[in-house]
Structure formats: C-alpha cells, structure tokens
Design a protein around this motif. Structure first.
Motif, PDB file in Angstrom:
ATOM      1  N   ALA A  91     -12.041  19.541  14.513  1.00 32.85           N
ATOM      2  CA  ALA A  91     -11.134  18.595  15.169  1.00 32.85           C
ATOM      3  C   ALA A  91     -11.281  18.606  16.681  1.00 32.85           C
ATOM      4  N   GLU A  92     -11.788  19.701  17.254  1.00 33.03           N
ATOM      5  CA  GLU A  92     -12.056  19.797  18.694  1.00 33.03           C
ATOM      6  C   GLU A  92     -10.821  19.488  19.536  1.00 33.03           C
ATOM      7  N   GLY A  93      -9.694  20.053  19.162  1.00 33.56           N
ATOM      8  CA  GLY A  93      -8.506  19.954  19.987  1.00 33.56           C
ATOM      9  C   GLY A  93      -7.610  18.767  19.714  1.00 33.56           C
ATOM     10  N   GLY A  94      -7.926  17.939  18.711  1.00 34.67           N
ATOM     11  CA  GLY A  94      -7.093  16.783  18.392  1.00 34.67           C
ATOM     12  C   GLY A  94      -6.360  16.991  17.073  1.00 34.67           C
ATOM     13  N   MET A  95      -5.027  16.967  17.115  1.00 40.15           N
ATOM     14  CA  MET A  95      -4.252  17.173  15.897  1.00 40.15           C
ATOM     15  C   MET A  95      -4.425  16.012  14.936  1.00 40.15           C
ATOM     16  N   ARG A  96      -4.501  14.800  15.454  1.00 40.74           N
ATOM     17  CA  ARG A  96      -4.707  13.644  14.587  1.00 40.74           C
ATOM     18  C   ARG A  96      -6.069  13.722  13.898  1.00 40.74           C
ATOM     19  N   ASP A  97      -7.094  14.172  14.637  1.00 41.88           N
ATOM     20  CA  ASP A  97      -8.409  14.336  14.027  1.00 41.88           C
ATOM     21  C   ASP A  97      -8.370  15.386  12.930  1.00 41.88           C
ATOM     22  N   ALA A  98      -7.637  16.471  13.159  1.00 42.09           N
ATOM     23  CA  ALA A  98      -7.543  17.530  12.154  1.00 42.09           C
ATOM     24  C   ALA A  98      -6.892  17.014  10.876  1.00 42.09           C
ATOM     25  N   LEU A  99      -5.826  16.243  11.009  1.00 38.67           N
ATOM     26  CA  LEU A  99      -5.151  15.715   9.820  1.00 38.67           C
ATOM     27  C   LEU A  99      -5.998  14.659   9.117  1.00 38.67           C
ATOM     28  N   SER A 100      -6.768  13.896   9.885  1.00 42.61           N
ATOM     29  CA  SER A 100      -7.659  12.911   9.263  1.00 42.61           C
ATOM     30  C   SER A 100      -8.754  13.598   8.446  1.00 42.61           C
ATOM     31  N   ILE A 101      -9.344  14.669   9.016  1.00 44.71           N
ATOM     32  CA  ILE A 101     -10.360  15.418   8.278  1.00 44.71           C
ATOM     33  C   ILE A 101      -9.744  16.097   7.061  1.00 44.71           C
ATOM     34  N   LEU A 102      -8.524  16.625   7.217  1.00 42.81           N
ATOM     35  CA  LEU A 102      -7.830  17.250   6.086  1.00 42.81           C
ATOM     36  C   LEU A 102      -7.577  16.232   4.984  1.00 42.81           C
TER      37      LEU A 102
ATOM     38  N   MET B 176       0.864  -1.191   0.000  1.00 41.96           N
ATOM     39  CA  MET B 176       0.000   0.000   0.000  1.00 41.96           C
ATOM     40  C   MET B 176       0.897   1.237   0.000  1.00 41.96           C
ATOM     41  N   SER B 177       0.931   1.966  -1.115  1.00 41.27           N
ATOM     42  CA  SER B 177       1.891   3.047  -1.288  1.00 41.27           C
ATOM     43  C   SER B 177       1.486   4.309  -0.531  1.00 41.27           C
ATOM     44  N   TYR B 178       0.176   4.617  -0.465  1.00 38.92           N
ATOM     45  CA  TYR B 178      -0.256   5.866   0.165  1.00 38.92           C
ATOM     46  C   TYR B 178      -0.425   5.675   1.664  1.00 38.92           C
ATOM     47  N   GLN B 179       0.045   6.661   2.414  1.00 46.58           N
ATOM     48  CA  GLN B 179      -0.130   6.660   3.862  1.00 46.58           C
ATOM     49  C   GLN B 179      -0.907   7.892   4.279  1.00 46.58           C
ATOM     50  N   ALA B 180      -1.708   7.736   5.321  1.00 43.84           N
ATOM     51  CA  ALA B 180      -2.507   8.853   5.819  1.00 43.84           C
ATOM     52  C   ALA B 180      -1.600   9.981   6.301  1.00 43.84           C
ATOM     53  N   LEU B 181      -2.125  11.183   6.245  1.00 40.28           N
ATOM     54  CA  LEU B 181      -1.319  12.350   6.615  1.00 40.28           C
ATOM     55  C   LEU B 181      -0.835  12.272   8.054  1.00 40.28           C
ATOM     56  N   TYR B 182      -1.679  11.791   8.965  1.00 43.37           N
ATOM     57  CA  TYR B 182      -1.263  11.782  10.366  1.00 43.37           C
ATOM     58  C   TYR B 182      -0.149  10.771  10.616  1.00 43.37           C
ATOM     59  N   ARG B 183       0.017   9.796   9.692  1.00 43.60           N
ATOM     60  CA  ARG B 183       1.144   8.858   9.811  1.00 43.60           C
ATOM     61  C   ARG B 183       2.397   9.436   9.170  1.00 43.60           C
ATOM     62  N   VAL B 184       2.231  10.070   8.021  1.00 39.74           N
ATOM     63  CA  VAL B 184       3.392  10.642   7.327  1.00 39.74           C
ATOM     64  C   VAL B 184       3.986  11.791   8.135  1.00 39.74           C
ATOM     65  N   TRP B 185       3.122  12.633   8.691  1.00 43.61           N
ATOM     66  CA  TRP B 185       3.577  13.819   9.396  1.00 43.61           C
ATOM     67  C   TRP B 185       3.553  13.633  10.910  1.00 43.61           C
ATOM     68  N   ARG B 186       3.733  12.406  11.353  1.00 42.71           N
ATOM     69  CA  ARG B 186       3.825  12.163  12.791  1.00 42.71           C
ATOM     70  C   ARG B 186       5.108  12.773  13.331  1.00 42.71           C
ATOM     71  N   PRO B 187       5.057  13.485  14.445  1.00 43.29           N
ATOM     72  CA  PRO B 187       6.258  14.157  14.969  1.00 43.29           C
ATOM     73  C   PRO B 187       7.394  13.163  15.232  1.00 43.29           C
ATOM     74  N   GLN B 188       8.590  13.552  14.829  1.00 39.31           N
ATOM     75  CA  GLN B 188       9.789  12.759  15.085  1.00 39.31           C
ATOM     76  C   GLN B 188      10.759  13.471  16.016  1.00 39.31           C
ATOM     77  N   ARG B 189      10.415  14.708  16.392  1.00 37.48           N
ATOM     78  CA  ARG B 189      11.212  15.501  17.326  1.00 37.48           C
ATOM     79  C   ARG B 189      10.256  16.176  18.306  1.00 37.48           C
ATOM     80  N   PHE B 190      10.754  16.541  19.460  1.00 32.46           N
ATOM     81  CA  PHE B 190       9.913  17.224  20.441  1.00 32.46           C
ATOM     82  C   PHE B 190       9.383  18.542  19.897  1.00 32.46           C
ATOM     83  N   ASP B 191      10.213  19.240  19.105  1.00 30.21           N
ATOM     84  CA  ASP B 191       9.786  20.538  18.574  1.00 30.21           C
ATOM     85  C   ASP B 191       8.640  20.405  17.582  1.00 30.21           C
ATOM     86  N   GLU B 192       8.409  19.227  17.039  1.00 29.33           N
ATOM     87  CA  GLU B 192       7.331  19.036  16.071  1.00 29.33           C
ATOM     88  C   GLU B 192       5.995  18.713  16.725  1.00 29.33           C
TER      89      GLU B 192
END
Length: 587
Positions: A210-221, A1-17
């Motif tokens: 999204a009501e305060g959830g970043m993962r929900d926001a990326l899923s809706i996006l 499966m080549s496509y990945q959901a945005l919340y998986r691709v853009w999952r933070p990899q550093r504390f600053d993210e």
C-alpha cells in the motif's frame, strides 16, 4: 448494487477512526471544543491518507449540536444528511473537472448566501492544485475575507502547485504516510469485525504494498478477498500484489552475495515465471537492502517499521554484507529502475542487473590465506606503478622546460604555429553537411525556431542519460516546418553526434510526439555556424532580395513610413535567425 468496496464501507466517520494522523485530528478536535475554528483549511499529503475523510468529519462536527469531545454524534439529522451527501450546505467540489474561473466565481457568488439548514456552509474543494491561475485569483479574495458562517477546506496531493498567497490564508495540515503497522492494525480490526480468518504475513505483504495509503491497503485487501473467496492467505496476497515470495527473495540475495551468477539467473527466472512484476521485484530488493542498513545501525528500527519480520537468514545477511556492498546494490537497483521506465523488455534489464549484482568489485570477502598474500602483491604492484609514474613525471618536466625556453625566445610565432595546424586539422575533420543545412535555411522562420526552443527541455528529458549528456551542449539555431539545425559547442561532440544515426532518428520521433510532425535534423559545429549562415546569405542574395521585396513593406513595419526602408536581406536574415541574433554592420 448491493456490495460496496471496503474503503467505502469502513470510511472513517469520527476523528478517532482516522488512522495514523493523531496530531491533526487532536488539533481539529481541540479547535472545535474551544470554538476557535478557522475560516479556511488546507489538507495536504499523499493519496489515501484521510484528507477528504477528515474534511467531511469536520463539516459534520462544526454543524453538530451534540458535539462530544470534538467528535460528531453521527446520529442527528444534520450528521446523517452529511454522511449520505444530502445536505445542501456541505458542497464537495472536484477541482480536476471544475477548474475554471466561472466555477470559482459561481462558488464566490453563492457563498454570500446564508446556509439553509446547517449552521455553517462548508466548501470542500478536492485536488485544489488543479485550479487554473485565474481560478486561484478568483478564490483569493473570498478566502481572505469570507462571508460569515462559511468554511473552506482545500485538499491536495501536490501543495507545491498552490500559490503562496492561497496557502498563507489557510491553516495548513500535512497528512503523513500511514505506517505499515498502522495499516496492518486497521486491516486486522476490519477482518475481525467481518469475522474473516487471515494470515498475518499476508496482511504484512498488503500493508507494505500500500506504500502508506490506507485506501490502497483496503483496496488490495478487497481484491485479495475476491481472489481467495473470502480467505486471506500469503499465497493469495503475493499473487495479487505481485510481491516476491520471501524464500525466493532470500535465495536471490544469497546467490548474488556469493557471486553465483548462473544460480542467481535461475532464481530470477523462477521469479519472473510466477508472473511477478519486475518493478515490484526491484522495489522489494530496495526495501530489503534498506532494512539491512537499518538493522546494522539499530535492529529495533526494522522491528518497529516492518512488524518484526526478521528471520535468521536476514540476520546472517546483515552480518555478512558490509554497508559499502549494500550501497553498491542500491545504486545498481536505482539505475535499472530508471532505465526500465521506458522499456517493453524488463526481463532483459533484470538479467543484466543480476549479472551486475553478482559480479561487483570486491563483493566477496577474502579468505584468510588470501588476506596474507594480498599485501605483498599489492605492495609489488604499487612499487611498479610508482616507478612508472616517476618516469612519466621526468619526461613531462623536460618537455615543460623545453616549451618554456621556446616561448621565451619567440612567444608569438610559436603560439600561432601551434594553434594554426590544430584549427586547420579540425576544419578538415568536421565537415558540415550543407546538403541538409541549406534546405532548412531556405524555409526557416523565427516562429519555428522559437517553437523548437520551447520544447527543447521536454525533448531532452525524453532521452536517455547518455544521449542527454551528449545533447547538453547543443541547441537549435535554425528551424523550418520540415527540418532543424542543431549547433554543438564542442567539435568532438559534434563528430560523435554526426555518427549516431539512432540519436537523430530518436530526436525526430520525439519531436513528432511533442509538436505533431517530425523534423529532419542537421548538425553543425557552433564555431562554423556563423560562416555557414553568412555563406548561405551571400550565395542566395539575389533570391532573398526578390522573394522578400514585399516583406520589407508589410504590415509589421507600419512605422517605417517615417524611417529609412529596411534592407530585404536583413529582413530575411532576421526572419531566419531572429532579430536578437542578427547584427548589421556598415562597411
């Protein structure tokens, strides 16, 4: 499966993210820099706020040999292995599906062994509140005195379900809801990196939904991108989130504030015709009213929290509507929102809500000429009301004096004479249905009664507010496999419940949902219940003695060999109503 959901691709990899959790990330980075890390952490907060992401980043940082300012390098072998989920020393466990004692004992036993590749062995237990009581007890000692080079990170959305003994052995970090502005800025950054055009208002709609959830926001996006063929427009965002168009929302509020019921119903029909969710519409209205209240107190609050989405019509609403009117609107909205939880016809509730909102008490401001005429009319009405109340007070005073004189002359006989007719009259009005009660008593057992009492709170929560108020003063007093007797503390409530066939059917249906079979419900006045119970025992005394002659010598009374034999009638009564409610008196 080549496509990945945005919340998986853009999952933070550093504390600053990690978005919106600067206090927590800075604290963790400082602990890593100074080497003052704890052996156990508890990350709590709403879904999609970065708890698990922070746990994985911490696992990388504590094992990274190229740590810089508390951030992992994400380039070394260890960091890449943790990112890809290949490092055996970082174990992520879902407590929802591994909540037994055996799973936690397995963790406890394996934690004794030193890490194989990394410096620290890190256990990330997600949804830790799902662990059973035994599992928490098995984890307790390990958390208190863990082996060297072992770190536990517990993540949960419901910290109130975690024992205090566990919480006290961890460092707790409470992740807060992500603000609308932070969610908006993160989505803007992602879309700019992907070089996708977007509408600012569309991202605002998504950030609010999204009501305060970043993962929900990326899923809706992500869903909006798929719906609009990689194009983010306001129309697509409204369609995906189910939110109401800003113009329709303003038109609806205008109609109800002007008390134009027919136009408000037409606007509501347009909203529902577009396929908008009724619950989402109520949420939008509540949020709109909340913004009006905040704007009246301090306009900068709405500008900061809702990304400056304030137009001239919004300012006009804030100037025209008083705080009391907005409070009244919010009360109606909350009441309807609660009622719609269990209905399959939300459009009916929305129409009733619209009529309530468009016809509130003192909703429309008075005109100038009305303000002049109003005081005189109110004064005349007040004077008439005062005269009527004064005449009633005089009559009541005369009656009180007469009663005091009668009481002084002959207090006890008068008291008996006043009470006796009332008791007799109520006994004639409240007649128990013995045809329904006696069959229940014939097969009643204490076990069935205890079972019904255990589910009684859950049963009450399934009723409406009005029905719950009626049943609040009632409780089960006898139960069998096929029926139950409910006693009411007040006779007038018993009469009201006896006439409510819908309530009786609803109770039977709800009991069926809770225990797997329905019960035939019989009502009784609590004051009449002891006489009914004794009457049944007296009428069936011989049957009870014959049917329970063996029960008096059963295995439950082995010690009775050295005691006096039990009365079969008493044994049956205790089986029916419970030993704690039966009192034996010698004649």
């Amino acid at each position: 499966m080549s496509y990945q959901a945005l919340y998986r691709v853009w999952r933070p990899q550093r504390f600053d993210e990690i978005v919106g959790q600067q206090v927590i990330t800075q604290t963790l980075k400082n602990a890593l820099i100074t080497g003052q890390t704890s052996h156990a952490y508890l990350f709590t907060g709403p879904r999609g706020t970065g708890k698990t992401s922070a746990a994985k980043i911490f696992a990388k940082a504590i094992n990274c040999h190229h740590l810089k300012d508390g951030e992992p390098c994400n380039e070394c072998v260890t960091c890449k292995a943790i990112t890809q989920g290949r490092l055996n020393d970082v174990i992520e466990i879902d407590a929802a599906s591994n909540n037994g004692v055996e799973e936690i004992r397995d963790i406890r036993d394996k934690a004794k062994y030193a890490p194989t590749e990394a410096d620290y062995k890190v256990y990330i237990i997600d949804e830790v509140h799902m662990l059973s009581t035994g599992a928490f007890n098995a984890l307790l000692k390990t958390l208190e005195e863990p082996p060297a080079n072992v770190v536990f990170i517990l993540a949960t959305t419901e910290p109130q379900k975690i024992p205090l003994t566990i919480i006290s052995r961890t460092q707790r970090f409470d992740f807060r809801r992500i603000s609308t502005k932070d969610s908006y800025d993160r989505m803007v950054y992602i879309l700019q990196q992907k070089q996708i055009s977007f509408d600012d208002k569309a991202l605002m709609i998504i950030a609010r939904a999204a009501e305060g959830g970043m993962r929900d926001a990326l899923s809706i996006l992500d869903q909006t991108l798929s719906f609009g063929d990689n194009e983010i427009t306001l129309k697509n965002a409204l369609q995906v989130t189910g939110s109401v168009n800003h113009d329709l929302l303003n038109a609806y509020v205008t109609d109800i504030s002007n008390q134009q019921v027919s136009q408000a119903l037409e606007t509501l029909e347009k909203v529902l015709a577009e396929g908008k969710d009724a619950n989402r519409f109520i949420e939008d209205l509540i949020n709109f009213c909340r913004n009006l209240l905040l704007y009246q107190q301090d306009p900068s609050l709405v500008v900061d929290q809702d990304l400056g989405d304030v137009d001239e019509q919004f300012k006009q609403f804030a100037a025209q509507l008083s705080a009391e009117q907005i409070y009244q609107m919010i009360d109606h909205l909350n009441e309807t929102q609660q009622q719609m939880r269990f209905t399959t016809h939300p459009d009916v509730y929305m129409e009733v809500l619209t009529i309530k909102l468009a016809q509130p008490v003192q909703m429309k401001p008075l005109a100038a000429d009305e303000k002049v005429a109003q005081p005189d009319a109110q004064a005349a009405q007040s004077n008439a009301e005062i005269d009527r109340l004064q005449s009633q007070v005089k009559k009541l005073s005369a009656q009180v004096q007469q009663l005091e004189q009668n009481h002084t002359e002959n207090a006890k006989p008068q008291s008996v004479n006043r009470q006796t007719p009332t008791t007799k009259r109520r006994s004639r009005e409240v007649k128990p249905n013995l045809a329904k009660i006696y069959p229940v008593l014939a097969n009643a057992t204490k076990q069935n009664l205890v079972q019904l009492k255990e589910i009684w709170p859950d049963l009450m929560s399934m009723l409406s507010v009005t029905q719950r108020a009626l049943m609040h003063v009632a409780q089960p007093v006898a139960a069998s496999e096929e029926g139950a007797v409910i006693a009411f503390n007040y006779a007038f409530l018993y009469e009201k419940a006896a006439d409510d066939s819908e309530l009786r059917e609803l109770l039977s249906a709800d009991i069926d949902k809770l225990v797997g079979h329905d019960l035939k419900i019989a009502y009784v006045d609590a004051e009449q219940w002891p006489q009914i119970r004794q009457s049944y025992i007296d009428q069936h005394k011989e049957d009870l003695q014959n049917s329970d002659s063996a029960a008096a010598h059963s295995s439950e009374s082995v010690s009775s060999q050295t005691q006096a034999p039990a009365d079969p009638l008493v044994t049956k009564a205790e089986a029916l109503f419970g030993a704690d409610t039966v009192e034996v008196k010698d004649d």
